[in-house]
Design a protein around this motif. Structure first.
Motif, PDB file in Angstrom:
ATOM      1  N   UNK A 181       2.869 -20.223  23.008  1.00  0.00           N
ATOM      2  CA  UNK A 181       4.346 -19.402  22.725  1.00  0.00           C
ATOM      3  C   UNK A 181       4.265 -18.148  22.462  1.00  0.00           C
ATOM      4  N   UNK A 182       3.045 -17.837  22.007  1.00  0.00           N
ATOM      5  CA  UNK A 182       2.869 -16.107  21.844  1.00  0.00           C
ATOM      6  C   UNK A 182       3.132 -15.347  23.109  1.00  0.00           C
ATOM      7  N   UNK A 183       2.711 -15.986  24.305  1.00  0.00           N
ATOM      8  CA  UNK A 183       2.709 -15.514  25.730  1.00  0.00           C
ATOM      9  C   UNK A 183       4.020 -15.180  25.951  1.00  0.00           C
ATOM     10  N   UNK A 184       5.236 -15.717  25.068  1.00  0.00           N
ATOM     11  CA  UNK A 184       6.601 -15.214  25.425  1.00  0.00           C
ATOM     12  C   UNK A 184       7.132 -14.323  24.239  1.00  0.00           C
ATOM     13  N   UNK A 185       6.284 -14.170  23.074  1.00  0.00           N
ATOM     14  CA  UNK A 185       6.574 -13.327  22.114  1.00  0.00           C
ATOM     15  C   UNK A 185       6.412 -11.804  22.339  1.00  0.00           C
ATOM     16  N   UNK A 186       5.155 -11.675  23.044  1.00  0.00           N
ATOM     17  CA  UNK A 186       4.664 -10.254  23.117  1.00  0.00           C
ATOM     18  C   UNK A 186       5.415  -9.653  24.157  1.00  0.00           C
ATOM     19  N   UNK A 187       5.767  -9.966  25.549  1.00  0.00           N
ATOM     20  CA  UNK A 187       6.376  -9.053  26.408  1.00  0.00           C
ATOM     21  C   UNK A 187       7.827  -8.344  25.848  1.00  0.00           C
ATOM     22  N   UNK A 188       8.603  -9.062  25.094  1.00  0.00           N
ATOM     23  CA  UNK A 188       9.735  -8.574  24.744  1.00  0.00           C
ATOM     24  C   UNK A 188       9.726  -7.277  23.688  1.00  0.00           C
ATOM     25  N   UNK A 189       8.649  -7.774  22.729  1.00  0.00           N
ATOM     26  CA  UNK A 189       8.146  -6.687  21.896  1.00  0.00           C
ATOM     27  C   UNK A 189       7.571  -5.348  22.608  1.00  0.00           C
ATOM     28  N   UNK A 190       6.781  -5.642  23.631  1.00  0.00           N
ATOM     29  CA  UNK A 190       6.422  -4.509  24.161  1.00  0.00           C
ATOM     30  C   UNK A 190       7.511  -3.536  24.831  1.00  0.00           C
ATOM     31  N   UNK A 191       8.534  -4.410  25.251  1.00  0.00           N
ATOM     32  CA  UNK A 191       9.857  -3.671  25.907  1.00  0.00           C
ATOM     33  C   UNK A 191      10.372  -3.023  24.881  1.00  0.00           C
ATOM     34  N   UNK A 192      10.621  -3.609  23.402  1.00  0.00           N
ATOM     35  CA  UNK A 192      11.204  -2.872  22.485  1.00  0.00           C
ATOM     36  C   UNK A 192      10.541  -1.500  21.882  1.00  0.00           C
ATOM     37  N   UNK A 193       9.050  -1.787  22.035  1.00  0.00           N
ATOM     38  CA  UNK A 193       8.323  -0.493  21.743  1.00  0.00           C
ATOM     39  C   UNK A 193       8.410   0.496  22.663  1.00  0.00           C
ATOM     40  N   UNK A 194       8.611   0.146  23.870  1.00  0.00           N
ATOM     41  CA  UNK A 194       8.571   1.387  24.762  1.00  0.00           C
ATOM     42  C   UNK A 194      10.091   1.872  24.829  1.00  0.00           C
ATOM     43  N   UNK A 195      11.225   1.098  24.515  1.00  0.00           N
ATOM     44  CA  UNK A 195      12.391   1.428  24.644  1.00  0.00           C
ATOM     45  C   UNK A 195      12.865   2.476  23.215  1.00  0.00           C
ATOM     46  N   UNK A 196      12.460   1.804  22.083  1.00  0.00           N
ATOM     47  CA  UNK A 196      12.824   2.373  20.926  1.00  0.00           C
ATOM     48  C   UNK A 196      11.797   3.254  20.260  1.00  0.00           C
ATOM     49  N   UNK A 197      10.397   3.091  20.457  1.00  0.00           N
ATOM     50  CA  UNK A 197       9.462   3.915  19.882  1.00  0.00           C
ATOM     51  C   UNK A 197       8.695   5.046  20.938  1.00  0.00           C
ATOM     52  N   UNK A 198       8.893   4.642  22.133  1.00  0.00           N
ATOM     53  CA  UNK A 198       8.612   5.419  23.064  1.00  0.00           C
ATOM     54  C   UNK A 198       7.131   5.466  23.463  1.00  0.00           C
ATOM     55  N   UNK A 199       6.805   5.807  24.952  1.00  0.00           N
ATOM     56  CA  UNK A 199       5.450   5.515  25.497  1.00  0.00           C
ATOM     57  C   UNK A 199       4.494   6.650  24.592  1.00  0.00           C
ATOM     58  N   UNK A 200       4.776   7.769  24.457  1.00  0.00           N
ATOM     59  CA  UNK A 200       4.180   8.610  23.664  1.00  0.00           C
ATOM     60  C   UNK A 200       3.615   8.152  22.474  1.00  0.00           C
ATOM     61  N   UNK A 201       4.510   7.526  21.526  1.00  0.00           N
ATOM     62  CA  UNK A 201       4.113   7.003  20.051  1.00  0.00           C
ATOM     63  C   UNK A 201       3.198   5.604  20.405  1.00  0.00           C
ATOM     64  N   UNK A 202       3.750   4.992  21.462  1.00  0.00           N
ATOM     65  CA  UNK A 202       2.894   3.742  21.727  1.00  0.00           C
ATOM     66  C   UNK A 202       1.256   4.158  22.247  1.00  0.00           C
ATOM     67  N   UNK A 203       1.327   5.121  22.799  1.00  0.00           N
ATOM     68  CA  UNK A 203      -0.184   5.322  23.375  1.00  0.00           C
ATOM     69  C   UNK A 203      -1.091   6.041  22.452  1.00  0.00           C
ATOM     70  N   UNK A 204      -0.074   6.722  21.454  1.00  0.00           N
ATOM     71  CA  UNK A 204      -0.925   7.584  20.497  1.00  0.00           C
ATOM     72  C   UNK A 204      -1.445   6.861  19.449  1.00  0.00           C
ATOM     73  N   UNK A 205      -0.615   5.716  19.205  1.00  0.00           N
ATOM     74  CA  UNK A 205      -0.797   4.939  18.157  1.00  0.00           C
ATOM     75  C   UNK A 205      -2.099   4.257  18.193  1.00  0.00           C
ATOM     76  N   UNK A 206      -2.222   3.649  19.563  1.00  0.00           N
ATOM     77  CA  UNK A 206      -3.517   2.841  19.895  1.00  0.00           C
ATOM     78  C   UNK A 206      -4.734   3.707  20.029  1.00  0.00           C
ATOM     79  N   UNK A 207      -4.410   5.011  20.534  1.00  0.00           N
ATOM     80  CA  UNK A 207      -5.685   5.649  20.749  1.00  0.00           C
ATOM     81  C   UNK A 207      -6.184   6.217  19.300  1.00  0.00           C
ATOM     82  N   UNK A 208      -5.397   6.438  18.460  1.00  0.00           N
ATOM     83  CA  UNK A 208      -5.717   7.145  17.109  1.00  0.00           C
ATOM     84  C   UNK A 208      -6.071   5.859  16.070  1.00  0.00           C
ATOM     85  N   UNK A 209      -5.693   4.849  16.336  1.00  0.00           N
ATOM     86  CA  UNK A 209      -6.120   3.777  15.235  1.00  0.00           C
ATOM     87  C   UNK A 209      -7.306   3.559  14.721  1.00  0.00           C
ATOM     88  N   UNK A 210      -7.711   3.739  13.572  1.00  0.00           N
ATOM     89  CA  UNK A 210      -9.026   3.518  12.967  1.00  0.00           C
ATOM     90  C   UNK A 210      -9.369   1.822  12.574  1.00  0.00           C
TER      91      UNK A 210
END
Length: 296
Positions: A181-210
């Motif tokens: 069921x998690x296969x159906x949870x992730x895509x909408x959350x990625x869409x919300x992340x890109x829409x409300x948090x933005x591609x730049x924040x998404x990319x930098x969060x992944x790149x700078x994670x410790x």
């Protein structure tokens, strides 16, 4: 399932370990949100919960629409709302308590579907817990806002709807069901992340994670989800649900205690009063049916 009058000590300790993980997980979420934006945090959690295990475990014998409904309700509903609320709108301890309203929503939905009449003790339990939520609403401050409280209650309703979906599907293996069921949870959350948090924040969060940031994320996946659900499902497969499920009442105890000890969340008298009211309602709603005979 083997019927027992009580749980063996080893199984009690396993149940306590699971509810301890689930309760203290609210602190881990709060720490993780210091780096991860909420929707991305949820999207990565469910991605890691689904992959690569979806290639290793069999798909549950339920229709795809059931997997999709559960995944959307729990991932895009419950956890999206919870993570957004916990980013500055509600404290971890109170979030762990308010989210347990899902018990009353689940009972109410089940009664509505079955057509069974609501009993007097169920109304009393609901009113008792609702008075605890009212106490929290009256004391909203900088750490807990009306928006955060509303989002957690709405998240609890989504959780309850997911419970009904799983109950009607008669899930045989809870872990496999959660993975697929998690296969159906992730895509909408990625869409919300890109829409409300933005591609730049998404990319930098992944790149700078410790390491600590990835650790918080892996704890969500491995500890809270994969171990927690597999161990809980294992217990439910060996004992009556009436013996196992009341142990979940300890989740907010661990949640509020860990938030106080590890994050310094104040534990004022009104919080203790609210917790007593909500927990009292939960105890009546979950445990009293074991002693009150059902009527036609």
């Amino acid at each position: 399932m083997t019927a027992r009058a009580s749980l063996p000590l080893a199984h009690i300790l396993l149940a306590l370990l699971v509810v301890g993980i689930w309760g203290t997980n609210f602190v881990v979420i709060r720490v993780g949100l210091d780096h991860w934006p909420p929707f991305l945090f949820g999207a990565l959690r469910f991605t890691l919960a689904a992959l690569p295990l979806a290639f290793l475990v069999p798909r549950p014998r339920v229709p795809w629409r059931v997997l999709a409904a559960y995944g959307l309700l729990i991932g895009s509903g419950q956890f999206a709302l919870l993570l957004f609320a916990m980013q500055g709108h509600i404290s971890p301890g109170l979030a762990s308590l308010v989210l347990q309203c899902q018990v009353f929503f689940t009972i109410g939905l089940a009664l509505a579907i079955s057509g069974e009449r609501v009993r007097l003790y169920q109304i009393g339990a609901l009113l008792l817990a609702a008075s605890g939520i009212a106490v929290i609403a009256r004391h909203t401050d900088g750490a807990t806002t009306p928006l955060g409280l509303f989002l957690c209650v709405l998240g609890a309703f989504c959780w309850a709807c997911g419970n009904i979906v799983a109950k009607q599907a008669r899930i045989a293996n809870l872990l496999y069901f959660v993975v697929w069921s998690s296969l159906f949870s992730a895509p909408p959350l990625f869409a919300l992340a890109l829409l409300f948090e933005g591609p730049r924040i998404v990319g930098s969060s992944i790149a700078t994670a410790g390491l600590g940031d990835w650790g918080a994320l892996l704890w969500q996946t491995v500890g809270n989800t994969l171990f927690g659900y597999s161990a809980w499902g294992w217990l439910l497969s060996r004992h009556p649900a009436a013996l196992v499920t009341p142990m979940a009442l300890l989740v907010p105890v661990f949640g509020m205690g860990a938030s106080t000890l590890l994050l310094g969340e104040p534990l004022q008298s009104w919080k203790l009063a609210a917790a007593a009211l909500v927990m009292g309602g939960l105890v009546i709603g979950l445990l009293l049916p074991r002693f009150v005979p059902a009527r036609a």
